[in-house]
Design an enzyme around this catalytic site. Structure first.
Site, PDB file in Angstrom:
ATOM      1  CD  GLU A 151     -81.638  10.637 -80.418  1.00  0.00           C
ATOM      2  OE1 GLU A 151     -81.469  11.757 -79.900  1.00  0.00           O
ATOM      3  OE2 GLU A 151     -80.973  10.228 -81.389  1.00  0.00           O
ATOM      4  N   GLY A 203     -78.369  18.385 -80.810  1.00  0.00           N
ATOM      5  CA  GLY A 203     -77.290  19.128 -81.441  1.00  0.00           C
ATOM      6  C   GLY A 203     -77.063  18.717 -82.878  1.00  0.00           C
ATOM      7  CB  SER A 204     -76.118  15.743 -84.484  1.00  0.00           C
ATOM      8  OG  SER A 204     -74.846  16.161 -84.061  1.00  0.00           O
ATOM      9  CB  SER A 205     -80.503  14.001 -85.101  1.00  0.00           C
ATOM     10  OG  SER A 205     -80.539  13.621 -83.738  1.00  0.00           O
ATOM     11  CG  LEU A 206     -86.283  17.538 -86.161  1.00  0.00           C
ATOM     12  CD1 LEU A 206     -86.695  18.260 -84.883  1.00  0.00           C
ATOM     13  CD2 LEU A 206     -86.645  18.363 -87.395  1.00  0.00           C
ATOM     14  CD  GLN A 207     -84.068  12.506 -82.902  1.00  0.00           C
ATOM     15  OE1 GLN A 207     -83.956  13.338 -82.007  1.00  0.00           O
ATOM     16  NE2 GLN A 207     -83.069  12.188 -83.698  1.00  0.00           N
TER      17      GLN A 207
END
Length: 557
Positions: free
Chosen positions: A197, A228-232
């Site tokens: 992702e 909303g749930s993760s950071l990349q």
């Protein structure tokens, strides 16, 4: 008189034979000129005419909802490394549909909730997907449907499900896709890893900004993508590494060494849930909890009172730390949230969840120390810090959505950001409503989201000294997925298209050139043919091929 046999007769050459070679030369030159003209006309026509269009559809199955994007492309017929030209992406500002959400800043066509809420419920999956795919079928020409691939890619929402549950949802998705007219493969319906992702987002940004153009070796841009749930976080690095976050990538004409990171539970929604656990440190949440806990939150306005169900609390301990297990519990914990505004306390708890702090002293004053390490980039237990060579990052998705809602400049410095936070969270709810250009139902979230994002960049990622630009708004990882997942469409298009063009060249050359070319060939054949003698017929003239003669008449004995 003795008669000579026909074979001994000397044939007089035809009159035109003296100049025959000149005539043939003229015909050959004319034929050559016409052929060159036809080829040049064909090449000009191919280069100037629009190339064949094709489409890709990408469905983003996220944690907060399901979204869809359509990309319209044009092939470049030059070399196998040329990336296709993106002509248009849908939805855009002109899109009119009830599925377009006003609160959606960077994805506009959306159904809610996320598909992870429909485990074992194919009706719910169909209810979420059908309106989106029906809309895509209306936007794409019918004759292109069977040639248009659809990629259904799930992110953090399905990643946090148990393996069996995620597979069940994917099977239900495939059953729904079969009911539609787009081309699909089973491998195109899957759960993306966090690294994938992140990488797709980096590809999308650098394609959009022109970093992959042929003939240039511009430095690529880093990406900060907050969901909303993760950071990349993704950047290019010159240092060779053997870690799982490092990958070699060839997009276009150049190879890139890419570092990609993805952290679950650091998205906006899950980060807020972790603040509830930090506020509720005195009570350990078990596997089941039916008692509603009242919590005063320093990032909420004094008039805020609302029931809130925390679906992510069961995947963390009571200090907000992520639990790692093969089975993710789906237990929901009810809270009753009451606003207890305190800007300093709000900054501290936002910083605590940003740096993933488990200390009980999160509410103590923050020391004004310079960020000397990168907690999120630390390599396991050896605390080896990743070198960050990229100097320019673009903050997308959640970062941009909050910035746009708060009417901040895309190049606002950190002083401006903190001042805006103090102004916003010290104001009354009525003043907040007037100063925020966003969906008013999300108003209560911004006082937490603003300091959390600033703490992520400054304290957790230690990018405060880098150039961070918020936006552009029309870049999503789905664009990168359309390029990479659909590579089979464009990487072979040059070879395939060239072969098809060679096979159909005559069909594309102007008819007048074909006619003239055939006429010249006919003249060559006509003037070079051999005329056979016709016995018993008088010569037609000096230009006859063979002289005629008559046999003497015999008298009867």
């Amino acid at each position: 008189m003795d008669l000579k046999s026909p074979s001994k007769l000397k044939l007089s050459p035809p009159r035109f034979s003296k100049h025959k070679w000149i005539l043939n030369l003229i015909i050959i030159v004319v034929t050559f000129v016409i052929s060159i003209g036809a080829i040049l006309a064909y090449k000009s026509r191919v280069s100037n005419a629009p190339k064949e269009l094709y489409y890709t559809v990408v469905v983003d199955c996220g944690s907060t909802g399901t979204r869809i994007d359509i990309y319209e492309w044009k092939w470049r017929v030059k070399s196998g490394n040329d990336l296709p030209v993106l002509l248009r992406s849908y939805p855009d500002k002109s899109t009119k549909s009830p599925l377009r959400k006003k609160s959606c800043s960077y994805h506009c066509m959306q159904t809610q909730p996320g598909l992870d809420k429909f485990v074992g419920n194919i009706s719910g999956v169909r209810f979420s997907l059908n309106p989106l795919i029906d809309w895509a079928e209306q936007e794409i020409p019918v004759e292109k449907h069977s040639l248009t691939p659809i990629f259904v890619l799930s992110t953090a929402g399905l990643r946090r499900l148990a393996h069996e549950d995620a597979n069940q949802v994917l099977e239900d998705i495939e059953a729904v896709i079969k009911e539609h007219s787009f081309m699909y493969r089973k491998s195109w319906i899957r759960v993306l890893s966090g690294i994938e992702e992140a990488y797709y987002g980096w590809v999308a940004l650098n394609y959009k900004m022109g970093s992959f153009r042929n003939g240039s070796r511009l430095g690529t841009l880093g990406i900060l993508d907050l969901g909303g749930s993760s950071l990349q976080v993704v950047m290019e690095s010159d240092f060779k590494r053997e870690e799982m976050q490092f990958m070699r990538s060839k997009v276009g004409s150049f190879e890139h060494q890419v570092l990609a990171f993805s952290w679950e539970a650091f998205g906006l929604n899950e980060a807020f849930d972790r603040t509830l656990l930090l506020l509720n440190q005195t009570q350990v949440l078990g596997e089941s909890n039916t008692t509603t806990v009242e919590l005063g939150h320093p990032c909420l306005s004094s008039s805020f009172m609302q029931k809130y169900t925390c679906y992510n609390c069961s995947s963390h301990d009571n200090l907000g730390q992520k639990k790692f297990s093969n089975q993710n519990s789906k237990t929901a914990f009810p809270f009753y949230l009451v606003g207890n505004p305190n800007w300093e306390q709000c900054k501290r708890i936002a910083r605590a969840v940003a740096i993933n702090s488990s200390t009980l002293a999160w509410s103590e004053p923050i020391e004004a120390t310079k960020c000397l390490a990168t907690p999120l980039f630390s390599n396991g237990g050896n605390n080896a810090v990743v070198t960050i060579p990229t100097t320019r990052f673009h903050a997308l998705s959640g970062f941009f959505a909050v910035y746009q809602s708060l009417n901040l400049s895309t190049r606002a410095n950190w002083t401006n950001i903190w001042e805006r936070g103090l102004e916003l969270c010290s104001a009354s709810e009525a003043d907040m409503m007037r100063s925020i250009s966003a969906n008013q139902s999300s108003l209560w979230q911004y006082c937490f989201q603003l300091p959390y994002m600033a703490s992520l960049i400054e304290d957790a990622l230690c990018l405060g000294d880098k150039e961070v630009i918020f936006g552009p708004p029309d870049v999503s990882w789905t664009l990168g997925a359309a390029l990479i997942e659909g590579e089979y469409l464009w990487s072979s298009s040059s070879t395939t298209t060239t072969a098809e063009n060679h096979n159909s060249t005559l069909g594309n050359i102007e008819p007048v050139y074909v006619f003239l070319l055939l006429l010249c060939l006919l003249l060559v054949v006509y003037y070079n043919q051999i005329k056979l003698p016709m016995l018993g017929r008088k010569s037609a003239g000096a230009g006859s091929s063979l002289p005629s003669y008559a046999l003497p008449k015999h008298r009867p004995n």
